[in-house]
Design an enzyme around this catalytic site. Structure first.
Site, PDB file in Angstrom:
ATOM      1  N   GLY A 144      -0.392  28.698   0.836  1.00 46.84           N
ATOM      2  CA  GLY A 144      -0.780  30.059   1.140  1.00 46.84           C
ATOM      3  C   GLY A 144       0.357  30.872   1.718  1.00 46.84           C
ATOM      4  O   GLY A 144       1.126  31.498   1.001  1.00 46.84           O
ATOM      5  N   ARG A 145       0.481  30.871   3.037  1.00 48.58           N
ATOM      6  CA  ARG A 145       1.498  31.697   3.684  1.00 48.58           C
ATOM      7  C   ARG A 145       2.919  31.426   3.193  1.00 48.58           C
ATOM      8  O   ARG A 145       3.714  32.366   3.119  1.00 48.58           O
ATOM      9  CB  ARG A 145       1.404  31.537   5.202  1.00 48.58           C
ATOM     10  N   GLN A 201     -10.503  34.931  -7.755  1.00 46.46           N
ATOM     11  CA  GLN A 201     -11.412  34.365  -6.758  1.00 46.46           C
ATOM     12  C   GLN A 201     -12.508  35.378  -6.464  1.00 46.46           C
ATOM     13  O   GLN A 201     -12.234  36.521  -6.066  1.00 46.46           O
ATOM     14  CB  GLN A 201     -10.689  34.015  -5.459  1.00 46.46           C
ATOM     15  N   TYR A 233     -17.850  32.731   4.645  1.00 46.19           N
ATOM     16  CA  TYR A 233     -18.423  33.828   3.875  1.00 46.19           C
ATOM     17  C   TYR A 233     -19.802  33.430   3.336  1.00 46.19           C
ATOM     18  O   TYR A 233     -20.349  32.393   3.717  1.00 46.19           O
ATOM     19  CB  TYR A 233     -17.440  34.262   2.788  1.00 46.19           C
ATOM     20  N   ARG A 244     -13.935  26.854  -4.242  1.00 41.71           N
ATOM     21  CA  ARG A 244     -13.197  26.609  -2.995  1.00 41.71           C
ATOM     22  C   ARG A 244     -14.173  26.330  -1.868  1.00 41.71           C
ATOM     23  O   ARG A 244     -15.132  27.081  -1.657  1.00 41.71           O
ATOM     24  CB  ARG A 244     -12.325  27.808  -2.629  1.00 41.71           C
TER      25      ARG A 244
END
Length: 364
Positions: free
Chosen positions: A319-320, A98, A181, A228
């Site tokens: 994810g987590r 990424q 971002y 993404r």
């Protein structure tokens, strides 16, 4: 209907299942942003994922403002990634890099005091830890609006980072255009106040996304390029008054380019991380994006399979759950309980809370 455990063709890559590992910043690189052997252990443990999307990886010194996060702009960084990627491949896995430019979320401490780059002269909310601040945090600085020369340089950095990712052995690359971002700062109207070809209308605000994606495709090929997005709700101060007008056309354009897959992080009211009441855009995106669509955010077995059954998603990125469960695929297959993540060790530099989570057999 496909199950989570069925294979999926994503561009040039065949994923053996539809349980993807979402990108997770963990801060285990060196201070020079070089990947370490410990990272090889971590990713190899999780190689049963249909696809690993690496932690966000800086494309340039200017674009990276996270302590001990990895980069892909120096030769040492490329050489550091090579054994990490090889460990994943030896374990039977696949991994995309990424590619990350943080924009205004780079503190001036990382830039020798210079202002960070963004779409416009704005300041992100909240605070961040820098090497100089130790365990404390500092408020973000005021960004400067990117000039056309700056944008051209950033696009060159995306091209170079893509080439470096392929040299390091990655199976593909993903443009990080989410979570507030740099690319997201251009996309959203509360952070982009430009009046040139990169501002104003949703089409203009999406220009950097299109140009950066095109750079990745030119180097890696469309079948090894992913993107993404985080299309609903505020993230790190970035928000939009009409996200449907921005993200649905963007998704349609991405589909027309034939990218390997589009991943979207969608916040929900019950999300345990940045919840949002803004409606999900995945149903609208699904209408216009005909390639593999990967959804992420607060999924469990039943909800993940539900979105596959409905046709809303082709795969789910966890994810987590992957952070604390290296054998997440097997846990989902057995509908077994998950290890609980240790928040205290999310961004520390050692093995604790990183490679020492027990596998299912060890749990009993």
């Amino acid at each position: 209907m496909p199950s989570l455990f069925d294979p999926l063709q994503i561009g040039a890559v065949t994923a053996p299942n539809r349980i993807f590992m979402a990108p997770l910043t963990r801060g285990r690189s060196t201070r020079e942003h070089v990947p370490t052997a410990l990272m090889g252990d971590y990713y190899a443990q999780r190689a049963a994922a249909g696809l690993i999307i690496s932690e966000a990886t800086g494309i340039s010194r200017e674009g990276l403002g996270w302590v001990y996060a990895p980069g892909l702009w120096t030769e040492d960084q490329v050489e550091g990634w090579k054994p990490v990627v090889e460990r994943v491949h030896q374990a039977g896995g696949r991994i995309f890099a990424q590619l990350w430019h943080m924009g205004r979320l780079v503190h001036p401490d990382f830039l020798d005091g210079a202002a960070p780059l963004s779409s416009s002269a704005t300041q992100a909310p909240n605070e961040v830890r820098t090497y100089a601040s130790g365990n404390d945090k500092k408020a973000y600085g005021l960004a400067r609006a990117a000039t056309l020369d700056d944008i051209a340089r950033v696009l060159d950095d995306y091209s170079a980072a893509t080439r470096n990712a392929i040299r390091a052995g990655f199976d593909g690359v993903q443009l990080h255009a989410a979570n507030g971002y740099l690319v997201d700062q251009f996309l959203r109207d509360n952070s982009n106040f430009r009046d040139d070809d990169y501002g104003g209308s949703p089409e203009n605000r999406g220009r950097l996304l299109r140009e950066a994606t095109s750079r990745l495709i030119a180097e890696a090929g469309a079948g090894r390029t992913a993107v993404r997005l985080s299309p609903n709700g505020e993230v790190q101060g970035a928000d939009d008054s009409n996200p449907e007008a921005v993200f649905v056309p963007a998704a349609q354009w991405l589909g027309e380019q034939g990218i390997a897959f589009l991943e979207m992080r969608e916040s929900k009211p019950d999300s345990n991380f940045r919840p949002s009441d803004v409606p999900r855009l995945s149903p609208k995106v699904r209408e216009v994006f005909k390639g593999p669509l990967v959804l992420n955010e607060y999924y469990r077995l039943a909800s993940a399979q539900h979105d596959l059954d409905s046709g809303l998603a082709d795969a789910i990125a966890f994810g987590r759950p992957f952070l604390a469960n290296p054998d997440l695929v097997e846990r989902l297959r057995r509908d077994a309980p998950f290890n609980k993540p240790d928040i205290r060790t999310f961004y520390t530099q050692g093995a604790e809370g990183y490679t020492d989570y027990p596998a299912l057999e060890a749990v009993g």
